[in-house]
Write an enzyme that holds these catalytic residues in place. Structure first.
Site, PDB file in Angstrom:
ATOM      1  N   GLU A 102       0.631  -1.307  -0.086  1.00 12.10           N
ATOM      2  CA  GLU A 102       0.025   0.440   0.136  1.00 12.10           C
ATOM      3  C   GLU A 102       1.056   1.280  -0.221  1.00 12.10           C
ATOM      4  O   GLU A 102       1.865   1.000   0.404  1.00 12.10           O
ATOM      5  CB  GLU A 102      -1.395   0.392   1.241  1.00 12.10           C
ATOM      6  CG  GLU A 102      -1.996   0.953   1.805  1.00 12.10           C
ATOM      7  CD  GLU A 102      -2.231   1.717   0.255  1.00 12.10           C
ATOM      8  OE1 GLU A 102      -2.972   2.052  -1.120  1.00 12.10           O
ATOM      9  OE2 GLU A 102      -4.076   1.999   1.314  1.00 12.10           O
ATOM     10  N   ASP A 103       0.302   2.740  -0.509  1.00 13.47           N
ATOM     11  CA  ASP A 103       1.058   3.768  -0.805  1.00 13.47           C
ATOM     12  C   ASP A 103       1.477   4.357   0.729  1.00 13.47           C
ATOM     13  O   ASP A 103       2.231   4.146   1.337  1.00 13.47           O
ATOM     14  CB  ASP A 103       0.315   4.695  -1.410  1.00 13.47           C
ATOM     15  CG  ASP A 103      -0.606   4.938  -1.200  1.00 13.47           C
ATOM     16  OD1 ASP A 103      -2.030   3.805  -0.037  1.00 13.47           O
ATOM     17  OD2 ASP A 103      -2.150   5.486  -2.301  1.00 13.47           O
ATOM     18  N   ASP A 106      -2.892   6.132   6.583  1.00 16.58           N
ATOM     19  CA  ASP A 106      -3.015   6.814   7.329  1.00 16.58           C
ATOM     20  C   ASP A 106      -4.026   7.064   8.696  1.00 16.58           C
ATOM     21  O   ASP A 106      -2.941   6.665  10.063  1.00 16.58           O
ATOM     22  CB  ASP A 106      -3.619   7.803   6.585  1.00 16.58           C
ATOM     23  CG  ASP A 106      -3.919   8.885   6.792  1.00 16.58           C
ATOM     24  OD1 ASP A 106      -3.491   9.922   7.898  1.00 16.58           O
ATOM     25  OD2 ASP A 106      -5.184  10.350   6.153  1.00 16.58           O
ATOM     26  N   PHE A 155      -0.215  16.223   3.760  1.00 21.53           N
ATOM     27  CA  PHE A 155      -0.524  15.505   3.150  1.00 21.53           C
ATOM     28  C   PHE A 155       0.483  14.931   1.929  1.00 21.53           C
ATOM     29  O   PHE A 155       0.934  16.685   0.942  1.00 21.53           O
ATOM     30  CB  PHE A 155      -1.606  16.521   2.424  1.00 21.53           C
ATOM     31  CG  PHE A 155      -2.718  15.268   0.822  1.00 21.53           C
ATOM     32  CD1 PHE A 155      -3.873  14.724   1.313  1.00 21.53           C
ATOM     33  CD2 PHE A 155      -1.674  15.970  -0.166  1.00 21.53           C
ATOM     34  CE1 PHE A 155      -3.825  13.506   0.403  1.00 21.53           C
ATOM     35  CE2 PHE A 155      -2.921  14.721  -1.078  1.00 21.53           C
ATOM     36  CZ  PHE A 155      -4.111  14.476  -0.720  1.00 21.53           C
ATOM     37  N   ARG A 168       1.175  12.114  -9.400  1.00 19.01           N
ATOM     38  CA  ARG A 168       1.873  10.437  -9.103  1.00 19.01           C
ATOM     39  C   ARG A 168       2.774  10.399  -9.697  1.00 19.01           C
ATOM     40  O   ARG A 168       3.155   9.295  -9.481  1.00 19.01           O
ATOM     41  CB  ARG A 168       0.377  10.077 -10.362  1.00 19.01           C
ATOM     42  CG  ARG A 168      -1.231   8.705  -8.685  1.00 19.01           C
ATOM     43  CD  ARG A 168      -2.087   8.060  -9.772  1.00 19.01           C
ATOM     44  NE  ARG A 168      -2.734   8.838  -9.563  1.00 19.01           N
ATOM     45  CZ  ARG A 168      -3.905   8.145  -8.430  1.00 19.01           C
ATOM     46  NH1 ARG A 168      -2.930   7.214  -7.402  1.00 19.01           N
ATOM     47  NH2 ARG A 168      -4.925   8.002  -8.111  1.00 19.01           N
TER      48      ARG A 168
END
Ligand code: 5GP
Ligand code: MG
Length: 179
Positions: A102-103, A106, A155, A168
């Site tokens: 997963e990136d 959070d 962010f 991206r």
């Protein structure tokens, strides 16, 4: 978005992912039976670049890939996420060693949901690799086995992460100022 500042350079990312890939290989070399392959499950879209780099950093470890696509939004005033799976895994995972890729973690709710989803299908094991572990808003103690970078908050964009489908494809990771 008016501005962004680099937080992890392309060189830092490459070194970190190379180290993670080695760690993954060393761990699974001990676990996989002869002829058995690790199943890496990438979470689309954000993880596609990290996934591509990470599996190539695993050297000669036998790895098969699969993907899910999830979108999640948090339900108001609760610590649960509404997660919608718009693309399911295609492999049978019963008895398999699964590594979720997963990136970013959070709140942790998306990964938490996915781990539960996978565990119901009786895999031999489920481990998690994230490019970034972002701590400030964590709501559920999801176990992260391989972590690229740890960050308090902000962010992020680049290296697969987008802001409204932009940024991206940038090779470094930036903190975006959404002012
Ligand atoms: P959570 O852990 O909050 O359930 O959800 C994590 C998901 O939210 C990630 O897979 C990613 O899609 C998105 N996300 C969380 N933090 C960031 C961020 O800093 N940048 C971007 N682009 N997406 C993020
Ligand atoms: Mg995501």
């Amino acid at each position: 978005m008016s501005d962004k500042t680099m937080v992890f350079t392309e060189t830092e990312i490459a070194a970190r992912v190379a180290a993670l890939g080695r760690q993954v290989r060393e761990n699974y070399e001990k676990i996989l039976a002869p002829g058995e392959q690790l199943l890496a499950v990438g979470v689309l879209n954000g993880a596609f670049i990290f996934m591509a780099d990470l599996v190539r950093a695993m050297g000669d470890l036998p790895v098969e890939v699969d993907f899910v696509r999830l979108s999640s939004y948090q339900e108001k005033d609760t610590s649960s996420a509404e997660v919608v799976m718009t693309k399911n895994i295609e492999k049978e995972i019963s008895g398999r060693h699964v590594l979720v890729v997963e990136d970013i973690a959070d709140a942790g709710l998306t990964l938490d949901w996915l781990i539960e989803f996978l565990k119901k299908r009786n895999p031999a094991s489920v481990k998690v690799a994230v490019a970034v572990d972002k701590l400030a808003r964590r709501e559920t103690q999801v176990p992260l086995d391989y972590v690229g970078f740890t960050l308090h908050d902000g962010f992020l964009v680049g290296y697969g992460l987008d802001y409204a489908e932009r940024f991206r494809t940038l090779p470094a990771i930036y903190e975006a100022r959404t002012k």
